[in-house]
Write a protein that holds these residues in place. Structure first.
Motif, PDB file in Angstrom:
ATOM      1  N   LEU A  10      -7.029   5.156   3.754  1.00 17.60           N
ATOM      2  CA  LEU A  10      -7.109   5.496   2.541  1.00 17.60           C
ATOM      3  C   LEU A  10      -5.702   4.669   1.576  1.00 17.60           C
ATOM      4  O   LEU A  10      -6.220   4.703   0.402  1.00 17.60           O
ATOM      5  N   LEU A  61      -4.842  11.301  12.689  1.00 18.02           N
ATOM      6  CA  LEU A  61      -4.484  11.151  10.993  1.00 18.02           C
ATOM      7  C   LEU A  61      -3.737   9.778  10.698  1.00 18.02           C
ATOM      8  O   LEU A  61      -3.968   9.523   8.975  1.00 18.02           O
ATOM      9  N   VAL A  71      -5.458   8.319   7.096  1.00 15.48           N
ATOM     10  CA  VAL A  71      -4.157   8.067   6.135  1.00 15.48           C
ATOM     11  C   VAL A  71      -3.990   5.986   6.200  1.00 15.48           C
ATOM     12  O   VAL A  71      -4.408   6.273   4.252  1.00 15.48           O
ATOM     13  N   THR A  86      -5.835  -1.575   7.980  1.00 12.61           N
ATOM     14  CA  THR A  86      -6.010  -0.827   9.160  1.00 12.61           C
ATOM     15  C   THR A  86      -6.232  -0.984   9.666  1.00 12.61           C
ATOM     16  O   THR A  86      -6.199  -1.064  10.996  1.00 12.61           O
TER      17      THR A  86
END
Length: 77
Positions: A48, A41, A45, A54
């Motif tokens: 996004l 997860l 996240v 990331t």
């Protein structure tokens, strides 16, 4: 895409080249797939929020995992 100074970029390329020819024990993809679902997860996240940052963090984390696994194996032996 990320604003990275030239010397840092050069050091990153040198680190990637060293990692490619090193004998560090990197985790296999099959082992990464077996991670707990809640751990998957975090990158979703993060993607996004800022996908480039990331991706950079995932790549750096994977590159660091090789020497860390090597040190753990060396201390256990």
């Amino acid at each position: 895409g990320l604003p990275v100074p030239g010397p840092v970029l050069l050091a990153g390329v040198a680190l990637l080249a060293f990692a490619m020819v090193s004998s560090f024990p990197y985790a296999k993809l099959a082992r990464l797939v077996k991670l707990p679902p809640w751990l998957w997860l975090a990158p979703v996240v993060g993607a996004l929020v800022d996908i480039r940052l990331t991706f950079a963090l995932i790549v750096v984390g994977y590159l660091v995992s090789g020497p860390v696994l090597w040190l753990r194996q060396r201390r256990a032996a």
